[in-house]
Scaffold this motif. Structure first.
Motif, PDB file in Angstrom:
ATOM      1  N   GLU A 131      -9.973  -7.660  -5.660  1.00 37.96           N
ATOM      2  CA  GLU A 131     -10.982  -6.632  -5.970  1.00 37.96           C
ATOM      3  C   GLU A 131     -10.459  -5.243  -5.642  1.00 37.96           C
ATOM      4  OE1 GLU A 131     -14.600  -7.580  -3.947  1.00 37.96           O
ATOM      5  OE2 GLU A 131     -14.932  -9.403  -5.111  1.00 37.96           O
ATOM      6  N   MET A 132      -9.806  -5.144  -4.492  1.00 40.50           N
ATOM      7  CA  MET A 132      -9.264  -3.831  -4.096  1.00 40.50           C
ATOM      8  C   MET A 132      -8.164  -3.376  -5.058  1.00 40.50           C
ATOM      9  SD  MET A 132      -9.027  -4.189  -0.015  1.00 40.50           S
ATOM     10  CE  MET A 132     -10.120  -3.205   0.965  1.00 40.50           C
ATOM     11  N   GLN A 133      -7.314  -4.313  -5.444  1.00 42.78           N
ATOM     12  CA  GLN A 133      -6.259  -3.954  -6.389  1.00 42.78           C
ATOM     13  C   GLN A 133      -6.860  -3.493  -7.717  1.00 42.78           C
ATOM     14  OE1 GLN A 133      -3.953  -7.578  -6.309  1.00 42.78           O
ATOM     15  NE2 GLN A 133      -2.470  -6.730  -4.835  1.00 42.78           N
ATOM     16  N   SER A 134      -7.911  -4.165  -8.119  1.00 49.80           N
ATOM     17  CA  SER A 134      -8.584  -3.785  -9.362  1.00 49.80           C
ATOM     18  C   SER A 134      -9.196  -2.394  -9.226  1.00 49.80           C
ATOM     19  CB  SER A 134      -9.659  -4.815  -9.700  1.00 49.80           C
ATOM     20  OG  SER A 134     -10.363  -4.420 -10.849  1.00 49.80           O
ATOM     21  N   GLU A 135      -9.869  -2.156  -8.117  1.00 43.39           N
ATOM     22  CA  GLU A 135     -10.459  -0.831  -7.878  1.00 43.39           C
ATOM     23  C   GLU A 135      -9.376   0.240  -7.815  1.00 43.39           C
ATOM     24  OE1 GLU A 135     -12.774  -1.199  -4.329  1.00 43.39           O
ATOM     25  OE2 GLU A 135     -14.231  -2.544  -5.277  1.00 43.39           O
TER      26      GLU A 135
ATOM     27  N   ALA B 121      -9.009   3.375 -10.123  1.00 40.76           N
ATOM     28  CA  ALA B 121      -8.927   4.728  -9.560  1.00 40.76           C
ATOM     29  C   ALA B 121      -7.661   5.438 -10.025  1.00 40.76           C
ATOM     30  CB  ALA B 121      -8.971   4.662  -8.033  1.00 40.76           C
ATOM     31  N   LEU B 122      -6.537   4.712 -10.034  1.00 39.40           N
ATOM     32  CA  LEU B 122      -5.288   5.303 -10.513  1.00 39.40           C
ATOM     33  C   LEU B 122      -5.383   5.673 -11.992  1.00 39.40           C
ATOM     34  CD1 LEU B 122      -2.370   3.305  -8.852  1.00 39.40           C
ATOM     35  CD2 LEU B 122      -2.807   5.748  -8.719  1.00 39.40           C
ATOM     36  N   SER B 123      -6.009   4.809 -12.748  1.00 38.42           N
ATOM     37  CA  SER B 123      -6.179   5.086 -14.172  1.00 38.42           C
ATOM     38  C   SER B 123      -7.025   6.344 -14.374  1.00 38.42           C
ATOM     39  CB  SER B 123      -6.830   3.887 -14.856  1.00 38.42           C
ATOM     40  OG  SER B 123      -7.068   4.158 -16.209  1.00 38.42           O
ATOM     41  N   ARG B 124      -8.103   6.444 -13.602  1.00 35.63           N
ATOM     42  CA  ARG B 124      -8.962   7.643 -13.707  1.00 35.63           C
ATOM     43  C   ARG B 124      -8.206   8.894 -13.273  1.00 35.63           C
ATOM     44  NH1 ARG B 124     -14.224   4.804 -11.175  1.00 35.63           N
ATOM     45  NH2 ARG B 124     -14.937   3.783 -13.073  1.00 35.63           N
TER      46      ARG B 124
ATOM     47  N   ARG C  35       3.470  13.794  -6.608  1.00 37.20           N
ATOM     48  CA  ARG C  35       3.463  13.587  -5.149  1.00 37.20           C
ATOM     49  C   ARG C  35       2.071  13.181  -4.681  1.00 37.20           C
ATOM     50  NH1 ARG C  35       6.708  18.193  -5.204  1.00 37.20           N
ATOM     51  NH2 ARG C  35       4.943  19.515  -4.668  1.00 37.20           N
ATOM     52  N   GLU C  36       1.065  13.843  -5.228  1.00 40.96           N
ATOM     53  CA  GLU C  36      -0.321  13.522  -4.849  1.00 40.96           C
ATOM     54  C   GLU C  36      -0.668  12.079  -5.235  1.00 40.96           C
ATOM     55  OE1 GLU C  36      -4.645  14.985  -6.337  1.00 40.96           O
ATOM     56  OE2 GLU C  36      -3.194  16.572  -5.917  1.00 40.96           O
ATOM     57  N   ILE C  37      -0.267  11.658  -6.407  1.00 40.76           N
ATOM     58  CA  ILE C  37      -0.524  10.282  -6.852  1.00 40.76           C
ATOM     59  C   ILE C  37       0.202   9.296  -5.936  1.00 40.76           C
ATOM     60  CG2 ILE C  37      -0.024   8.623  -8.701  1.00 40.76           C
ATOM     61  CD1 ILE C  37      -0.576  10.883 -10.705  1.00 40.76           C
ATOM     62  N   GLU C  38       1.452   9.613  -5.569  1.00 43.61           N
ATOM     63  CA  GLU C  38       2.217   8.734  -4.700  1.00 43.61           C
ATOM     64  C   GLU C  38       1.569   8.620  -3.326  1.00 43.61           C
ATOM     65  OE1 GLU C  38       4.560   6.724  -5.548  1.00 43.61           O
ATOM     66  OE2 GLU C  38       5.006   6.017  -3.539  1.00 43.61           O
ATOM     67  N   GLN C  39       1.065   9.722  -2.778  1.00 44.96           N
ATOM     68  CA  GLN C  39       0.386   9.684  -1.478  1.00 44.96           C
ATOM     69  C   GLN C  39      -0.872   8.831  -1.551  1.00 44.96           C
ATOM     70  OE1 GLN C  39      -0.247  13.808  -0.580  1.00 44.96           O
ATOM     71  NE2 GLN C  39       1.784  14.085   0.322  1.00 44.96           N
ATOM     72  N   ILE C  40      -1.637   9.012  -2.595  1.00 44.76           N
ATOM     73  CA  ILE C  40      -2.858   8.212  -2.768  1.00 44.76           C
ATOM     74  C   ILE C  40      -2.496   6.742  -2.899  1.00 44.76           C
ATOM     75  CG2 ILE C  40      -4.758   7.707  -4.354  1.00 44.76           C
ATOM     76  CD1 ILE C  40      -4.845  10.745  -4.949  1.00 44.76           C
ATOM     77  N   ARG C  41      -1.467   6.450  -3.650  1.00 44.88           N
ATOM     78  CA  ARG C  41      -1.034   5.068  -3.826  1.00 44.88           C
ATOM     79  C   ARG C  41      -0.611   4.454  -2.493  1.00 44.88           C
ATOM     80  NH1 ARG C  41       3.201   1.908  -4.391  1.00 44.88           N
ATOM     81  NH2 ARG C  41       4.752   3.510  -4.080  1.00 44.88           N
ATOM     82  N   LYS C  42       0.182   5.183  -1.720  1.00 45.17           N
ATOM     83  CA  LYS C  42       0.642   4.669  -0.434  1.00 45.17           C
ATOM     84  C   LYS C  42      -0.529   4.432   0.522  1.00 45.17           C
ATOM     85  CE  LYS C  42       5.327   6.519  -0.504  1.00 45.17           C
ATOM     86  NZ  LYS C  42       6.260   7.492   0.077  1.00 45.17           N
ATOM     87  N   LYS C  43      -1.467   5.378   0.578  1.00 40.79           N
ATOM     88  CA  LYS C  43      -2.634   5.221   1.449  1.00 40.79           C
ATOM     89  C   LYS C  43      -3.464   4.023   1.034  1.00 40.79           C
ATOM     90  CE  LYS C  43      -3.314  10.039   2.809  1.00 40.79           C
ATOM     91  NZ  LYS C  43      -4.193  11.206   2.689  1.00 40.79           N
TER      92      LYS C  43
END
Length: 198
Positions: free
Chosen positions: A60-64, A68-71, A29-37
């Motif tokens: 660039e943002m998608q790459s970042e 971030a998602l990978s980390r 859920r936390e990952i999904e919220q971060i992804r949506k934001k």
């Protein structure tokens, strides 16, 4: 005792699975919220920009975001692996504690005698019976029960209970220690507990 062991094993498996499912669900859920934001932020920024600048910044943002998602995924996996190890250790600490309590019972003494009686049916001469220091009180009785010149030794490598019977003349070693049984079960449990990191 086998039923109790199976029930205990099933209880721990279910409890570990339940706790893991709750934690994994929370992390997802936390990952999904971060992804949506992050996606919402990317979309708003992209609408305000035009042409190449807009596409470049979006990439660039998608790459970042991907980094971030990978980390975050790596961090989550590390946390889950640590929790898995903690749960495994808790299960086996509890098992060890219950085994130590069992070793203080009359049933333990009876179990030792029964196992030794079965081994005595195929007795080897000059066997050495190894037991934990805490079980030293049983050594003389068990050696006499086994017969055939059996001698007893306290073995520091045995800490929980049970015994190891070594027949050096024939090269036979029979390990009936709880220490070995728990280590074998630890390996099995780790492989079959269903606590995999996806």
């Amino acid at each position: 005792m086998l039923d109790e062991k199976m029930k205990l094993e099933e209880y721990f498996k279910e409890e570990i699975q339940r706790v893991s499912d709750i934690q994994i669900s929370g992390i997802e859920r936390e990952i999904e919220q971060i992804r949506k934001k992050t996606i919402a932020s990317l979309e708003q920024s992209a609408q305000t920009e035009a042409g190449m600048l807009r596409e470049t910044e979006l990439r660039e943002m998608q790459s970042e975001h991907a980094i971030a998602l990978s980390r975050l995924h790596e961090d989550t996996n590390r946390k889950l692996m640590a929790k898995r190890k903690e749960l495994n250790e808790a299960v086996f600490d509890e098992v060890k504690q219950r085994m130590l309590e069992y070793c203080e019972s009359e049933a333990y003494k009876t179990m030792l005698l029964d196992k030794l009686d079965k081994l005595a049916e195929h007795a080897q001469e000059h066997a050495v019976l190894h037991m934990a220091k805490k079980d030293e009180r049983y050594l003389k009785m068990l050696c006499e029960r086994y017969g055939h010149g059996c001698v007893g030794e306290v073995d520091a490598s045995i800490s929980i209970g049970g015994f190891l019977l070594a027949c050096e003349d024939s090269g036979i070693v029979i390990d009936e220690t709880f220490d070995t049984a728990i280590e074998e079960q630890r390996s099995w449990f780790y492989t079959n507990s269903g606590l995999f990191i996806k």
